[in-house]
Design an enzyme around this catalytic site. Structure first.
Site, PDB file in Angstrom:
ATOM      1  N   ILE A  11     -38.116 -54.019  -2.819  1.00  0.00           N
ATOM      2  CA  ILE A  11     -37.431 -54.265  -4.099  1.00  0.00           C
ATOM      3  C   ILE A  11     -38.478 -54.582  -5.163  1.00  0.00           C
ATOM      4  O   ILE A  11     -39.244 -55.549  -5.025  1.00  0.00           O
ATOM      5  CB  ILE A  11     -36.453 -55.454  -4.004  1.00  0.00           C
ATOM      6  CG1 ILE A  11     -35.483 -55.266  -2.821  1.00  0.00           C
ATOM      7  CG2 ILE A  11     -35.672 -55.613  -5.310  1.00  0.00           C
ATOM      8  CD1 ILE A  11     -34.518 -56.428  -2.616  1.00  0.00           C
ATOM      9  N   THR A  12     -38.503 -53.795  -6.235  1.00  0.00           N
ATOM     10  CA  THR A  12     -39.410 -54.127  -7.336  1.00  0.00           C
ATOM     11  C   THR A  12     -38.703 -55.093  -8.284  1.00  0.00           C
ATOM     12  O   THR A  12     -37.474 -55.076  -8.413  1.00  0.00           O
ATOM     13  CB  THR A  12     -39.853 -52.865  -8.108  1.00  0.00           C
ATOM     14  OG1 THR A  12     -38.725 -52.291  -8.785  1.00  0.00           O
ATOM     15  CG2 THR A  12     -40.475 -51.830  -7.182  1.00  0.00           C
ATOM     16  N   GLY A  13     -39.496 -55.960  -8.915  1.00  0.00           N
ATOM     17  CA  GLY A  13     -38.899 -56.976  -9.789  1.00  0.00           C
ATOM     18  C   GLY A  13     -38.019 -57.918  -8.996  1.00  0.00           C
ATOM     19  O   GLY A  13     -36.931 -58.306  -9.438  1.00  0.00           O
ATOM     20  N   ALA A  14     -38.516 -58.326  -7.806  1.00  0.00           N
ATOM     21  CA  ALA A  14     -37.670 -59.078  -6.867  1.00  0.00           C
ATOM     22  C   ALA A  14     -37.693 -60.579  -7.113  1.00  0.00           C
ATOM     23  O   ALA A  14     -37.016 -61.323  -6.409  1.00  0.00           O
ATOM     24  CB  ALA A  14     -38.129 -58.786  -5.432  1.00  0.00           C
ATOM     25  N   ASN A  15     -38.458 -61.044  -8.107  1.00  0.00           N
ATOM     26  CA  ASN A  15     -38.576 -62.494  -8.290  1.00  0.00           C
ATOM     27  C   ASN A  15     -37.565 -63.052  -9.288  1.00  0.00           C
ATOM     28  O   ASN A  15     -37.532 -64.257  -9.512  1.00  0.00           O
ATOM     29  CB  ASN A  15     -39.994 -62.862  -8.756  1.00  0.00           C
ATOM     30  CG  ASN A  15     -40.312 -62.260 -10.113  1.00  0.00           C
ATOM     31  OD1 ASN A  15     -40.547 -61.059 -10.191  1.00  0.00           O
ATOM     32  ND2 ASN A  15     -40.305 -63.053 -11.156  1.00  0.00           N
ATOM     33  N   SER A  16     -36.750 -62.188  -9.879  1.00  0.00           N
ATOM     34  CA  SER A  16     -35.905 -62.670 -10.969  1.00  0.00           C
ATOM     35  C   SER A  16     -34.584 -61.915 -11.003  1.00  0.00           C
ATOM     36  O   SER A  16     -34.489 -60.789 -10.491  1.00  0.00           O
ATOM     37  CB  SER A  16     -36.659 -62.445 -12.293  1.00  0.00           C
ATOM     38  OG  SER A  16     -35.849 -62.765 -13.394  1.00  0.00           O
ATOM     39  N   GLY A  17     -33.599 -62.529 -11.576  1.00  0.00           N
ATOM     40  CA  GLY A  17     -32.345 -61.857 -11.930  1.00  0.00           C
ATOM     41  C   GLY A  17     -31.699 -61.072 -10.803  1.00  0.00           C
ATOM     42  O   GLY A  17     -31.515 -61.555  -9.685  1.00  0.00           O
ATOM     43  N   TYR A  50     -35.333 -48.423 -24.664  1.00  0.00           N
ATOM     44  CA  TYR A  50     -34.806 -48.960 -23.405  1.00  0.00           C
ATOM     45  C   TYR A  50     -33.748 -48.028 -22.808  1.00  0.00           C
ATOM     46  O   TYR A  50     -33.836 -47.633 -21.639  1.00  0.00           O
ATOM     47  CB  TYR A  50     -34.224 -50.363 -23.633  1.00  0.00           C
ATOM     48  CG  TYR A  50     -33.509 -50.895 -22.428  1.00  0.00           C
ATOM     49  CD1 TYR A  50     -34.212 -51.243 -21.268  1.00  0.00           C
ATOM     50  CD2 TYR A  50     -32.120 -51.019 -22.402  1.00  0.00           C
ATOM     51  CE1 TYR A  50     -33.564 -51.709 -20.142  1.00  0.00           C
ATOM     52  CE2 TYR A  50     -31.464 -51.493 -21.284  1.00  0.00           C
ATOM     53  CZ  TYR A  50     -32.178 -51.836 -20.153  1.00  0.00           C
ATOM     54  OH  TYR A  50     -31.537 -52.285 -19.032  1.00  0.00           O
TER      55      TYR A  50
HETATM   56  N1  LIG Z   1     -29.226 -57.859 -17.260  1.00  0.00           N
HETATM   57  C1  LIG Z   1     -28.451 -56.862 -17.664  1.00  0.00           C
HETATM   58  O1  LIG Z   1     -27.467 -57.061 -18.419  1.00  0.00           O
HETATM   59  C2  LIG Z   1     -28.710 -55.450 -17.220  1.00  0.00           C
HETATM   60  C3  LIG Z   1     -27.786 -54.444 -17.560  1.00  0.00           C
HETATM   61  C4  LIG Z   1     -28.038 -53.132 -17.153  1.00  0.00           C
HETATM   62  C5  LIG Z   1     -29.179 -52.859 -16.408  1.00  0.00           C
HETATM   63  N2  LIG Z   1     -30.058 -53.861 -16.094  1.00  0.00           N
HETATM   64  C6  LIG Z   1     -31.235 -53.521 -15.299  1.00  0.00           C
HETATM   65  O2  LIG Z   1     -31.327 -54.413 -14.205  1.00  0.00           O
HETATM   66  C7  LIG Z   1     -32.695 -54.462 -13.753  1.00  0.00           C
HETATM   67  C8  LIG Z   1     -33.106 -55.900 -13.491  1.00  0.00           C
HETATM   68  O3  LIG Z   1     -33.077 -56.620 -14.694  1.00  0.00           O
HETATM   69  P1  LIG Z   1     -32.656 -58.156 -14.775  1.00  0.00           P
HETATM   70  O4  LIG Z   1     -31.500 -58.226 -15.718  1.00  0.00           O
HETATM   71  O5  LIG Z   1     -32.545 -58.750 -13.424  1.00  0.00           O
HETATM   72  O6  LIG Z   1     -33.913 -58.742 -15.604  1.00  0.00           O
HETATM   73  P2  LIG Z   1     -35.049 -59.816 -15.248  1.00  0.00           P
HETATM   74  O7  LIG Z   1     -34.430 -61.073 -14.748  1.00  0.00           O
HETATM   75  O8  LIG Z   1     -35.879 -59.883 -16.475  1.00  0.00           O
HETATM   76  O9  LIG Z   1     -35.849 -59.127 -14.072  1.00  0.00           O
HETATM   77  C9  LIG Z   1     -36.726 -58.062 -14.313  1.00  0.00           C
HETATM   78  C10 LIG Z   1     -37.746 -58.018 -13.205  1.00  0.00           C
HETATM   79  O10 LIG Z   1     -38.660 -56.929 -13.453  1.00  0.00           O
HETATM   80  C11 LIG Z   1     -39.978 -57.447 -13.353  1.00  0.00           C
HETATM   81  N3  LIG Z   1     -40.942 -56.719 -14.165  1.00  0.00           N
HETATM   82  C12 LIG Z   1     -40.877 -56.467 -15.503  1.00  0.00           C
HETATM   83  N4  LIG Z   1     -41.994 -55.837 -15.895  1.00  0.00           N
HETATM   84  C13 LIG Z   1     -42.773 -55.689 -14.800  1.00  0.00           C
HETATM   85  C14 LIG Z   1     -44.041 -55.113 -14.549  1.00  0.00           C
HETATM   86  N5  LIG Z   1     -44.788 -54.601 -15.537  1.00  0.00           N
HETATM   87  N6  LIG Z   1     -44.536 -55.124 -13.291  1.00  0.00           N
HETATM   88  C15 LIG Z   1     -43.819 -55.669 -12.283  1.00  0.00           C
HETATM   89  N7  LIG Z   1     -42.609 -56.225 -12.455  1.00  0.00           N
HETATM   90  C16 LIG Z   1     -42.100 -56.236 -13.691  1.00  0.00           C
HETATM   91  C17 LIG Z   1     -39.860 -58.891 -13.844  1.00  0.00           C
HETATM   92  O11 LIG Z   1     -40.996 -59.645 -13.464  1.00  0.00           O
HETATM   93  P3  LIG Z   1     -41.449 -60.980 -14.273  1.00  0.00           P
HETATM   94  O12 LIG Z   1     -40.609 -62.090 -13.732  1.00  0.00           O
HETATM   95  O13 LIG Z   1     -42.885 -61.098 -13.947  1.00  0.00           O
HETATM   96  O14 LIG Z   1     -41.170 -60.739 -15.740  1.00  0.00           O
HETATM   97  C18 LIG Z   1     -38.582 -59.306 -13.135  1.00  0.00           C
HETATM   98  O15 LIG Z   1     -38.848 -59.620 -11.795  1.00  0.00           O
HETATM   99  C19 LIG Z   1     -33.504 -53.736 -14.823  1.00  0.00           C
HETATM  100  O16 LIG Z   1     -33.792 -52.433 -14.368  1.00  0.00           O
HETATM  101  C20 LIG Z   1     -32.557 -53.664 -16.018  1.00  0.00           C
HETATM  102  O17 LIG Z   1     -32.827 -52.541 -16.839  1.00  0.00           O
HETATM  103  C21 LIG Z   1     -29.843 -55.142 -16.482  1.00  0.00           C
END
Ligand SMILES: NC(=O)c1ccc[n+]([C@@H]2O[C@H](COP(=O)([O-])OP(=O)(O)OC[C@H]3O[C@@H](n4cnc5c(N)ncnc54)[C@H](OP(=O)(O)O)[C@@H]3O)[C@@H](O)[C@H]2O)c1
Length: 295
Positions: free
Chosen positions: A10-16, A165
């Site tokens: 899982i990429t971005g696995a530390n958040s959200g 985006y």
């Molecule tokens: N939240 C929404 O309403 C929503 C709606 C539709 C789609 N999405 C999609 O859902 C997915 C997850 O988003 P989320 O809402 O969970 O946001 P989030 O909490 O900001 O999580 C994003 C994750 O991606 C990582 N990341 C960002 N840039 C990176 C990089 N250069 N290298 C490695 N890791 C990186 C972040 O790491 P850091 O902690 O280091 O920043 C974090 O772990 C995304 O693809 C987003 O487009 C979200």
């Protein structure tokens, strides 16, 4: 599919949504490989996932996905340590108030949200095939107004944070559909999905007026467990065994815009992406249109 003993990247696995998905799948017995860019945030997440893991301990892999070098190094590390990957979840993404370029010279939304999953997936496709039956899930979004303008793929003519985006999320769907076609019969399925509006850290990096967008909207949204539900479903449910080339929202396949099904658009995006990341054009060849319609 039963998750016990399955390896899930899982990429971005530390958040959200990525973190909520990691904990849910670890609780089902999967071995989670967390891809994170920050060592401390990654270690905290790894410890939290380890607390709920019922089988094998999670592993942390560090990579900044804005760097093609890091993506390649990540793929090499995966090949060194893991004979197979059962599920790949391309989840990490960003959104940026101002146009900026990565160290490789690419607009950063395009680089992190599209080029990184494109390259990573291609580089580990052999590990997915080695699983026998594997799944790729690309986290996209509904992008009803997004435009894929090949003359402005990197916002070089006009940049807007929302258009950059949503264009990248549209690219995620187009890439998924094309990859699904290229992997037909390989045992690897590919689907894209939207978590729906979710309250996470997404957009917390924004500055100026654009920062108001996530700040205001997020208050109305449900938390990450809700956003992760469809992702967990696509990674683990027997209901979607063999299902490929679909876009899911709230655990149901949805119709997407005609552009996401346009094979010429998909081929052009693939070709441009392959050149930009330095993949040979025949790395994962396209399926000729005639052989598909005959199938
Ligand atoms: N939240 C929404 O309403 C929503 C709606 C539709 C789609 N999405 C999609 O859902 C997915 C997850 O988003 P989320 O809402 O969970 O946001 P989030 O909490 O900001 O999580 C994003 C994750 O991606 C990582 N990341 C960002 N840039 C990176 C990089 N250069 N290298 C490695 N890791 C990186 C972040 O790491 P850091 O902690 O280091 O920043 C974090 O772990 C995304 O693809 C987003 O487009 C979200």
């Amino acid at each position: 599919m039963p998750m016990k003993g399955k390896t899930v990247l899982i990429t971005g696995a530390n958040s959200g949504i990525g973190f909520a998905t990691a904990t849910a799948l670890a609780g089902m017995g999967a071995r989670i490989l967390l891809v994170c860019r920050d060592a401390r945030r990654g270690a905290d997440a790894q410890a939290a996932v380890a607390d709920v893991a019922t089988e094998i301990a999670p592993k942390l892999l560090l990579a900044d996905l804005s760097s093609l070098h890091d993506v390649r190094a990540l793929a090499e590390e995966l090949h060194r340590h893991f004979p197979k990957i059962d599920v790949l979840i391309n989840n990490a993404a960003g959104m940026f108030s101002e146009r900026g370029v990565t160290g490789d010279g690419f607009e950063r939304t395009f680089a992190i949200n599209h080029l990184a999953p494109f390259l990573l997936t291609n580089l580990v496709i052999d590990l997915l095939k080695a699983a026998g039956s594997a799944r790729i899930v690309n986290v996209a979004a509904e992008s009803p107004l997004a435009r894929l303008d090949f003359d402005n793929l990197q916002g070089e003519k006009r940049y807007g944070f929302l258009s950059a985006y949503f264009r990248s999320k549209l690219e995620n769907v187009i890439f998924s559909n094309e990859l699904a076609r290229r992997l037909e019969g390989s045992g690897v399925t590919v689907n894209s999905m939207s978590p729906g509006p979710t309250r996470t850290r997404f957009g917390d990096n924004m500055t100026g007026l654009p920062a108001l967008f996530p700040f205001v909207m997020k208050r109305l949204f449900p938390g990450p467990e809700s956003g992760a539900r469809t992702l967990v479903y696509l990674a683990s449910s027997p209901d979607v065994e063999g299902v490929t080339g679909q876009f899911f929202l709230r655990q149901r396949a949805r119709t997407t815009r005609p552009v996401t099904l346009d094979r010429e658009v998909a081929a052009q995006l693939w070709q441009i992406s392959a050149v930009l990341v330095g993949l040979p054009a025949d790395f994962l060849p396209a399926v000729p249109q005639s052989s598909r319609s005959a199938a």
